[in-house]
Design a protein around this motif. Sequence first.
Motif, mmCIF file in Angstrom:
data_model
loop_
_atom_site.group_PDB
_atom_site.id
_atom_site.type_symbol
_atom_site.label_atom_id
_atom_site.label_comp_id
_atom_site.label_asym_id
_atom_site.label_seq_id
_atom_site.Cartn_x
_atom_site.Cartn_y
_atom_site.Cartn_z
ATOM 1 N N LEU A 1 -51.825 81.090 -4.896
ATOM 2 C CA LEU A 1 -50.375 81.203 -4.724
ATOM 3 C C LEU A 1 -49.953 82.555 -4.150
ATOM 4 C CD1 LEU A 1 -49.212 79.635 -8.111
ATOM 5 C CD2 LEU A 1 -49.190 78.532 -5.869
ATOM 6 N N ILE A 2 -50.908 83.473 -4.003
ATOM 7 C CA ILE A 2 -50.670 84.847 -3.530
ATOM 8 C C ILE A 2 -49.681 85.569 -4.453
ATOM 9 C CG2 ILE A 2 -50.380 86.292 -1.459
ATOM 10 C CD1 ILE A 2 -50.553 83.830 0.264
ATOM 11 N N VAL A 3 -49.896 85.424 -5.759
ATOM 12 C CA VAL A 3 -49.136 86.168 -6.767
ATOM 13 C C VAL A 3 -50.133 86.902 -7.659
ATOM 14 C CG1 VAL A 3 -47.213 84.542 -6.720
ATOM 15 C CG2 VAL A 3 -49.046 84.216 -8.408
ATOM 16 N N SER A 4 -49.643 87.805 -8.504
ATOM 17 C CA SER A 4 -50.556 88.599 -9.337
ATOM 18 C C SER A 4 -50.908 87.936 -10.660
ATOM 19 C CB SER A 4 -49.943 89.979 -9.614
ATOM 20 O OG SER A 4 -49.964 90.760 -8.429
ATOM 21 N N LYS A 5 -50.021 87.024 -11.130
ATOM 22 C CA LYS A 5 -50.289 86.426 -12.431
ATOM 23 C C LYS A 5 -49.598 85.078 -12.541
ATOM 24 C CE LYS A 5 -49.907 87.496 -17.398
ATOM 25 N NZ LYS A 5 -49.407 88.494 -18.381
ATOM 26 N N VAL A 6 -50.254 84.124 -13.192
ATOM 27 C CA VAL A 6 -49.675 82.810 -13.498
ATOM 28 C C VAL A 6 -49.877 82.537 -14.986
ATOM 29 C CG1 VAL A 6 -49.722 80.329 -13.073
ATOM 30 C CG2 VAL A 6 -50.097 81.902 -11.182
ATOM 31 N N SER A 7 -48.814 82.106 -15.643
ATOM 32 C CA SER A 7 -48.901 81.707 -17.055
ATOM 33 C C SER A 7 -48.406 80.272 -17.182
ATOM 34 C CB SER A 7 -48.052 82.615 -17.935
ATOM 35 O OG SER A 7 -48.454 83.957 -17.837
ATOM 36 N N PHE A 8 -48.931 79.580 -18.170
ATOM 37 C CA PHE A 8 -48.515 78.199 -18.417
ATOM 38 C C PHE A 8 -47.681 78.162 -19.699
ATOM 39 C CE2 PHE A 8 -52.371 77.966 -15.916
ATOM 40 C CZ PHE A 8 -51.979 77.124 -14.884
ATOM 41 N N SER A 9 -46.551 77.467 -19.642
ATOM 42 C CA SER A 9 -45.627 77.445 -20.762
ATOM 43 C C SER A 9 -45.424 76.025 -21.254
ATOM 44 C CB SER A 9 -44.279 78.036 -20.330
ATOM 45 O OG SER A 9 -43.299 77.862 -21.326
ATOM 46 N N VAL A 10 -45.193 75.916 -22.541
ATOM 47 C CA VAL A 10 -44.884 74.595 -23.112
ATOM 48 C C VAL A 10 -43.383 74.334 -23.049
ATOM 49 C CG1 VAL A 10 -46.894 74.551 -24.626
ATOM 50 C CG2 VAL A 10 -44.747 75.589 -25.434
ATOM 51 N N ASP A 11 -42.632 75.383 -22.733
ATOM 52 C CA ASP A 11 -41.178 75.249 -22.673
ATOM 53 C C ASP A 11 -40.714 74.731 -21.312
ATOM 54 O OD1 ASP A 11 -41.001 76.356 -25.238
ATOM 55 O OD2 ASP A 11 -41.031 78.403 -24.396
ATOM 56 N N GLU A 12 -39.636 73.952 -21.344
ATOM 57 C CA GLU A 12 -39.036 73.490 -20.098
ATOM 58 C C GLU A 12 -38.423 74.693 -19.369
ATOM 59 O OE1 GLU A 12 -38.842 70.728 -18.428
ATOM 60 O OE2 GLU A 12 -39.843 69.362 -19.812
ATOM 61 N N LEU A 13 -38.666 74.751 -18.040
ATOM 62 C CA LEU A 13 -38.140 75.840 -17.226
ATOM 63 C C LEU A 13 -37.221 75.240 -16.153
ATOM 64 C CD1 LEU A 13 -41.571 77.671 -16.927
ATOM 65 C CD2 LEU A 13 -39.688 78.288 -18.454
ATOM 66 N N THR A 14 -36.899 76.018 -15.133
ATOM 67 C CA THR A 14 -36.051 75.481 -14.053
ATOM 68 C C THR A 14 -36.763 74.311 -13.387
ATOM 69 O OG1 THR A 14 -35.176 77.704 -13.662
ATOM 70 C CG2 THR A 14 -34.837 76.045 -11.915
ATOM 71 N N PRO A 15 -36.153 73.126 -13.378
ATOM 72 C CA PRO A 15 -36.850 71.942 -12.833
ATOM 73 C C PRO A 15 -36.875 71.937 -11.299
ATOM 74 C CG PRO A 15 -34.639 71.341 -13.537
ATOM 75 C CD PRO A 15 -34.822 72.787 -13.915
ATOM 76 N N TYR A 16 -38.008 71.508 -10.783
ATOM 77 C CA TYR A 16 -38.157 71.280 -9.339
ATOM 78 C C TYR A 16 -38.691 69.863 -9.138
ATOM 79 C CZ TYR A 16 -37.286 76.256 -8.870
ATOM 80 O OH TYR A 16 -36.698 77.483 -8.917
ATOM 81 N N GLU A 17 -39.237 69.560 -7.998
ATOM 82 C CA GLU A 17 -39.635 68.174 -7.687
ATOM 83 C C GLU A 17 -40.700 67.629 -8.637
ATOM 84 O OE1 GLU A 17 -38.384 66.108 -5.304
ATOM 85 O OE2 GLU A 17 -36.858 67.614 -4.861
ATOM 86 N N VAL A 18 -41.793 68.374 -8.849
ATOM 87 C CA VAL A 18 -42.910 67.837 -9.649
ATOM 88 C C VAL A 18 -43.256 68.720 -10.847
ATOM 89 C CG1 VAL A 18 -43.920 66.598 -7.699
ATOM 90 C CG2 VAL A 18 -44.637 68.951 -8.167
ATOM 91 N N CYS A 19 -42.622 69.868 -10.952
ATOM 92 C CA CYS A 19 -42.878 70.725 -12.102
ATOM 93 C C CYS A 19 -41.657 71.597 -12.353
ATOM 94 C CB CYS A 19 -44.114 71.593 -11.884
ATOM 95 S SG CYS A 19 -43.872 72.916 -10.668
ATOM 96 N N SER A 20 -41.671 72.337 -13.446
ATOM 97 C CA SER A 20 -40.606 73.312 -13.679
ATOM 98 C C SER A 20 -41.247 74.692 -13.726
ATOM 99 C CB SER A 20 -39.847 73.003 -14.964
ATOM 100 O OG SER A 20 -40.706 73.043 -16.088
ATOM 101 N N ALA A 21 -40.507 75.694 -13.278
ATOM 102 C CA ALA A 21 -41.121 77.012 -13.146
ATOM 103 C C ALA A 21 -40.063 78.104 -13.213
ATOM 104 C CB ALA A 21 -41.862 77.098 -11.815
ATOM 105 N N SER A 22 -40.518 79.313 -13.512
ATOM 106 C CA SER A 22 -39.657 80.489 -13.427
ATOM 107 C C SER A 22 -40.495 81.661 -12.931
ATOM 108 C CB SER A 22 -39.027 80.813 -14.787
ATOM 109 O OG SER A 22 -40.030 81.227 -15.712
ATOM 110 N N VAL A 23 -39.830 82.678 -12.423
ATOM 111 C CA VAL A 23 -40.528 83.829 -11.857
ATOM 112 C C VAL A 23 -39.936 85.097 -12.463
ATOM 113 C CG1 VAL A 23 -41.032 85.142 -9.756
ATOM 114 C CG2 VAL A 23 -41.002 82.628 -9.682
ATOM 115 N N GLU A 24 -40.825 85.999 -12.895
ATOM 116 C CA GLU A 24 -40.379 87.300 -13.357
ATOM 117 C C GLU A 24 -41.252 88.364 -12.713
ATOM 118 O OE1 GLU A 24 -42.710 87.657 -17.602
ATOM 119 O OE2 GLU A 24 -40.857 86.449 -17.560
ATOM 120 N N LYS A 25 -40.774 89.609 -12.766
ATOM 121 C CA LYS A 25 -41.555 90.696 -12.177
ATOM 122 C C LYS A 25 -42.763 90.944 -13.055
ATOM 123 C CE LYS A 25 -40.856 95.176 -9.976
ATOM 124 N NZ LYS A 25 -40.737 94.794 -8.577
ATOM 125 N N CYS A 26 -43.902 91.067 -12.418
ATOM 126 C CA CYS A 26 -45.159 91.214 -13.155
ATOM 127 C C CYS A 26 -45.250 92.614 -13.768
ATOM 128 C CB CYS A 26 -46.336 90.973 -12.209
ATOM 129 S SG CYS A 26 -47.905 90.780 -13.064
#
Length: 908
Positions: free
Chosen positions: A853-878
């Motif tokens: 993904l060309i990012v520094s870190k990815v975490s997986f959450s059990v909480d619902e985040l901002t919904p998109y087409e096939v998943c929900s996600a959020s972005v914060e400064k690493c």
Amino acid sequence: MEYKDTLLMPKTGFEMRGKLPTKEPGFQQRWQSSHIYEKMLAKREGCEPFVLHDGPPYANGDIHLGHALNKILKDVIVRSHFMDGYYTPYIPGWDTHGLPIETAITKLGHDRKKMGISEFRKLCYDYALEQVERQKKGFLSLGSVGDYDNAYVTLTKEFEEEQIRIFGKMAMDGLIYKGLKPVYWSPSSESALAEAEIEYHDIKSPTIFVKFMVKDGKGILDNDCAFVIWTTTPWTIPANLAICLNKDFTYALVETEKGKLIVLEELMDSLFDKFGLETRNKLATFKGKELEMITCAHPLYDRESLVILGDHVTADAGTGCVHTAPGFGADDFFVGQKYGLPAYCNVDEHGCMMKEAGEWLEGQYVDDANKTVTQKLDEIGALLKLEFITHSYPHDWRTKKPIIFRATTQWFASIDKIRTQLLDEIDKVDWIPKWGQQRMHNMIADRGDWCISRQRAWGVPIPIFYAEDETPIMDEKVFEHVAKLIGEYGSNIWFEKEAKDLLPEGYTHPKSPNGIFTKETDTMDVWFDSGSSHTGAMLKKGLSYPADLYFEGSDQYRGWFNSSLIVGTAVHGQAPYKQVLSHGFVMDGKGVKMSKSQWNAVAPGEITKKFGADILRLWAASVDYQADCSMSDEIMKQVSENYRKVRNTFRFLLANINEEDFTKEDLVDIATLPELDKYMLLQLNEVNDKAKKAYKEYCFADVTTMLTTLMTNDFSAYYLDYTKDILYIEKKDDVRRRQVQTVLYHAVNVLMRLWAPILPHTAEEVNDFFHGEEESVHLGSFASNLVIEHADEIKTDMERMLLLRSDIFKALEEARGEKVIGKSLEAHVIVHISDEDRALIEKVCGSHFHQWLIVSKVSFSVDELTPYEVCSASVEKCDGHVCPRCWNITDSTAEDGLCERCAKVLKA
């Protein structure tokens, strides 16, 4: 330590700037000096042949953009078929006889009428060969490959010999005859013309309505009645011999203030409105057939005009009473024959009225005679109306001046006798575009016999001798004797020797009891020359008949495609081509056809000096060439930008597999590659298959689109973007790095070969760095597809992965817009996905999902985040600091703030 010095940065001598105008002549010289064409043939000896037969351009002046489009695409076809494993002989040709060269010699200060014909022909011969060499340099500068050292040229002895044999065979089969009939006659060229030498332009013409008084009404009409005729060529009125009606039309006899007039009943009111006649007393009506054989007095001469019937008479225009001059029109001639009317012609070869027209007209050019005739008719009260109309009229395609129809004695090739066979052959050919079949069918179905004689000095002689009673001699032995003479000495011998010296020794003929013979002085239509090339060039040079492909501009349906079909079918019993492909004209940026006369033509040499031949080739392969296509400076800049993207992708690929870093021995077994890499190779396989298919189907724009999209979107913007973190950062021989380099190697190997037919110079330059072929990429083949197991499973996995990536990229873009992050490496992505998707990510990316993904870190959450087409996600400064070597954000405590990976690489 300067950590940038520890990175494995791309390194290559393959320059970012193509410098094509500087480099290309070197590649062309290399190909010529190494005899690349001969080596291509040797490489494919014994393979299935593919023969593209070259339609010969006319040898006069520098090549233009139409030539360039044609020759480039022919080269793409030849090269792509070679790369696909075919034996591809390509013999370029030139058409070298005819009026343009005579005109050029005259412009150089030589007067044909003040020198011997043989001397004049030698000047034409030398000039034509100079033009061939001039154009040859132009074609070679485009990167064209072929047997240019042994090209076919229609003025050579060998070619002319075969042409004479073809004429002889057609004559012996009863397909050649001499006859008197109206033909297209060009006063400006002083010669008959073929249909293919005619083009139509709008002109303003006088149109006159004239009274012909009845002389013998056969008890039906009185002598005070008059037929009203209409014509747009008043100069033909002196040659009028008849008035033609339609037997089924109804004609009205109407009393008017201008006398009793006969016109088509349905046109009566509109005509009389035009004439300004108010009195319209209809006295009687007649069917056309009731008026047949009535005679009228010619208004200008003491002779009769006969009322006759013809199916060509329509109610579309005129009066329904058609002025008929059998010496000046095809319809007139043929209907006149039915009534025994002569093909009376009172206009000479210069287009001037002859003595027979009377002293008041003699010597006037037909356009001038229009006015004189009209004035005379007005003076005697026969003119009812004069007006002017603008209409489409045939012109000589060389001089651009109007032609006339004129009855002369000419030599013809019979179409009628083989028309059915020609139409059958058309149906057997594969026409591209498909409309070409109907177009050719209509042309053959509707065309008259082919006038093949020309009143010119520079051409192949019509090999006919005349007996003492002027009977043409049709003798197989004589034809063969002349063919051998011309094969040994060239066609000039016909003009240098007397008839008796050209005949077989001791030749006798029953109609020449005194042994006196004369010879024909006309030459053959140049379309007979080029129309014979399938025999004079293909068969004579050892190639098979028919050719696999004829490919020329769409104007050749009435030209070379047409004449070749007629001659080939007449001589060999079948069409000379299996496929016919056509292209449109080159237009300027405003959609106006490029031509020297319009002053909007751009010389190909100017383009190649500014941009390079490969840019011009990329343009030719990118446009919809089967229709008219545009060319402008702006368009060339767009093409150059596309080329730049392709070149830069090649540069990046080569730079990351340079010889110091990577060799074939470093290739990794494809079976061991991660799915991410295998997917790219599957994409490569798919494009390889589709591009090869598109080449075979002549869909070159599809090839350029597919290759460009793969290189710029799939590789440059996607795969090469995220793998930089592997290529630059990991150890030189790291397995993951070698895996990526293996993908890059196969990409260059496939793409270099797929681009080679279109960008031969660039592909050769790539090969010089890549060494995929020892001597030249143009001696290689298209790459075979790579064997990748479980392809469907990989595609399914990656389709899902790319959907997830798309959603996460949307989240990153939103975070960037909200100033949460700047560069994507500043991001910590948190995603909420299903267990199935989590397992898929683990399967495809392992612990490197963040790298993909060309990012520094990815975490997986059990909480619902901002919904998109096939998943929900959020972005914060690493959280953390930037690794000074790889620029990923890390919380590592290693020396200098290096991340654990970089610290490990540097310790190794």
